[in-house]
Design an enzyme around this catalytic site. Structure first.
Site, PDB file in Angstrom:
ATOM      1  N   MET A   1     -31.464  39.505  -8.109  1.00 15.33           N
ATOM      2  CA  MET A   1     -30.204  39.313  -8.855  1.00 15.33           C
ATOM      3  C   MET A   1     -29.209  38.487  -8.015  1.00 15.33           C
ATOM      4  O   MET A   1     -29.526  37.422  -7.566  1.00 15.33           O
ATOM      5  CB  MET A   1     -29.589  40.683  -9.164  1.00 15.33           C
ATOM      6  N   CYS A   2     -28.073  39.002  -7.741  1.00 14.19           N
ATOM      7  CA  CYS A   2     -26.955  38.332  -7.056  1.00 14.19           C
ATOM      8  C   CYS A   2     -26.169  37.466  -8.059  1.00 14.19           C
ATOM      9  O   CYS A   2     -26.743  36.890  -8.977  1.00 14.19           O
ATOM     10  CB  CYS A   2     -27.362  37.436  -5.898  1.00 14.19           C
ATOM     11  N   GLY A   3     -24.876  37.424  -7.861  1.00  4.44           N
ATOM     12  CA  GLY A   3     -24.020  36.565  -8.681  1.00  4.44           C
ATOM     13  C   GLY A   3     -23.376  35.524  -7.801  1.00  4.44           C
ATOM     14  O   GLY A   3     -22.964  35.813  -6.678  1.00  4.44           O
TER      15      GLY A   3
END
Lengths: 293, 227
Positions: A1-3
């Site tokens: 994930m990670c944004g």
């Protein structure tokens, strides 16, 4: 994930609001990365002065200040939570060598214009802790992390900065980072963590120092960096995004006459002024989009 | 009936649309301030009209049955994924995997759709007025994909029985996808789909048809290089 998120201002209209805009973007990306958050802001620079962003961790500010007094001639030293921005006209190499002697603190970035803050914790808390809303500047980049490749630590948080006024945030994972790290270490680049993104940042620094521009650097990265990635990278006057050829990691760009905003998901930028009238597009795989230089 | 996502929680909005009171006979709904939220209009089952005023996030209209959904903006990943029936009309662009695994219904995208449009589609009809990205119709099993613009790399890779119609340029074909003859039956079918998407002015003869060479259905040692 990670944004990942970023804003590059094309006009002066929103310079005072940059921190506020970036802060909302980071908070909206909490769902993609609740483990740690960080941001880099490019501010107005003072001639011949370099700024050093330092995480002092558990060391008391006064103790750190006393420790460097007499060793580094500084023009200002400002505390912001557990980070310190040290400004100095001395030769950066000398300052970096001295800072390296302080084992309790870690340098998170330096340059004429850049200031970097990053810490473990929920993006909402990290943003509040450093008062991001009050920052002004010309461009900024941020990251919310869901840790996969390495531990949840300050050093494992993004943005990564391995050169003056450079920074990188990454959504994805690289598979050839150990090999690249070995090669780049031989070329004199120092790494502080086991993190794959730090290697990509080092790769970019290495290419920029050999007089390639940001666009050329990221284009050569398409051949040399193996894995999944969407990168947003910043330099003193530049800003760019690139996605690997498979493009599993998302990105959306919103461009108006005043700014370019990039985020992993549109919801990160839904609060930006005039975004519903913006030109919105998804960056194509394997193509470098850059603004400034 | 207006449903404002700044005032109501997404779950409440979706619950309202999923449990329509048939006696009240209200067939028309508008969603305001979608602000990129995910799963808007997921799991609708009734024959209702829903207009979404703005950009939405992932999986908009997922698993739709019967509902007629219009998005006045862009859509994120997986619009109409696993749709069974009904219609979704996107007035902006679509991100990747539009119409993924959908069994039926009709998806119209006025702008472009990015990579993997129609991945593993199982009976849906998709009309994209712009172009589609790489690996579109990957492992597509049945239904029709119509693209009025261009297609990216590896179109129709490992394709089963979906018919693909492309008006523009195809960057490259995926494994086991070939150009096929467009006969009357196909021209008629394409005309019908174009009409349904209100694209009557386009001529079906300007499209090329692509489909499966059916060489990868069963493992053959001669095809090993294609896997």
């Amino acid at each position: 994930m990670c944004g990942i998120v970023g804003i590059y201002l094309k006009s002066k209209k929103f310079e005072k609001d940059l921190g506020k805009m970036l802060s909302g973007m980071l908070i909206n990306m909490e769902s993609r990365g609740p483990d740690s958050a960080g941001f880099a802001i490019y501010k107005k620079e003072k001639k011949e002065e370099f700024k050093y962003s330092i995480c002092i961790n558990n060391l008391a500010f006064e103790k750190f200040k006393n420790g460097i007094t007499g060793k580094i001639k500084f023009t200002s030293i400002l505390k912001n939570s557990d980070h310190v921005i040290l400004s100095s006209k001395e030769n950066p190499k000398k300052v970096l060598d001295i800072l390296n002697e302080f084992k309790e603190v870690s340098l998170v970035g330096y340059g004429k214009s850049i200031e970097i803050f990053k810490q473990i914790g929920n993006p909402k808390d990290v943003v509040k802790k450093f008062n991001l809303e009050n920052f002004s500047g010309t461009h900024g980049i941020g990251h919310t992390r869901m840790a996969t490749e390495s531990a949840i630590t300050t050093d494992g948080s993004h943005p990564y900065s391995t050169g003056s006024d450079e920074c990188l945030v990454h959504n994805g994972s690289l598979s050839n980072h150990n090999n690249l790290r070995r090669n780049l270490t031989k070329k004199g680049i120092n790494f502080k963590s086991e993190n794959d993104t730090e290697v990509a940042a080092g790769y970019i620094s290495n290419h920029l120092s050999s007089k390639k521009n940001l666009k050329e650097t990221l284009m050569s990265g398409l051949d040399d960096l193996d894995g999944f990635y969407t990168f947003i990278t910043g330099t003193r006057k530049g800003f760019a995004i690139v996605r690997d050829e498979i493009a599993c990691k998302p990105a959306v760009v919103a461009e108006t006459k005043d700014y370019v905003a990039i985020a992993s998901e549109f919801q990160a930028m839904a609060h930006l002024p005039g975004v519903n009238m913006a030109k919105i597009f998804e960056p194509e795989p394997g193509i470098v989009y850059s603004w400034g230089n | 009936m207006k449903l404002d996502l700044r005032k109501l929680k997404l779950r409440k909005v979706n619950e309202t649309l999923q449990s329509i009171d048939q006696k009240r006979n209200n067939k028309s709904y508008t969603i305001l301030n979608p602000e990129g939220n995910h799963a808007i209009c997921a799991g609708l089952t009734d024959d209702i009209d829903v207009t979404v005023k703005g950009h939405v996030g992932y999986y908009c209209g997922g698993m739709n049955q019967n509902a007629n959904i219009t998005v006045e903006g862009n859509v994120g990943t997986g619009v109409a994924e696993n749709m069974m029936s009904g219609k979704i009309h996107v007035k902006g662009n679509a991100s990747q995997s539009a119409g993924a695994t959908a069994h039926g219904g009709f998806l119209v995208i006025d702008g472009d759709a990015s990579s993997r449009c129609g991945i593993s589609m199982k009976g849906i009809d998709i009309v994209v007025k712009g172009s589609v990205g790489h690996m579109s119709a990957f492992m597509a099993q049945s239904g029709n994909l119509v693209v009025c613009g261009d297609a990216g790399e590896a179109l129709g890779d490992s394709l089963y029985e979906t018919d693909i119609y492309i008006r523009g340029r195809v960057k490259s074909l995926g494994a086991d996808c070939i150009e096929k003859k467009m006969d009357n039956k196909h021209l008629k079918k394409l005309d019908k789909l174009l009409k349904k998407a209100k694209l009557d002015k386009l001529k079906s003869k300007d499209f090329k048809r692509y489909g499966s060479a059916r060489k990868l259905y069963n493992f053959k040692i001669d095809n090993v290089s294609n896997y």
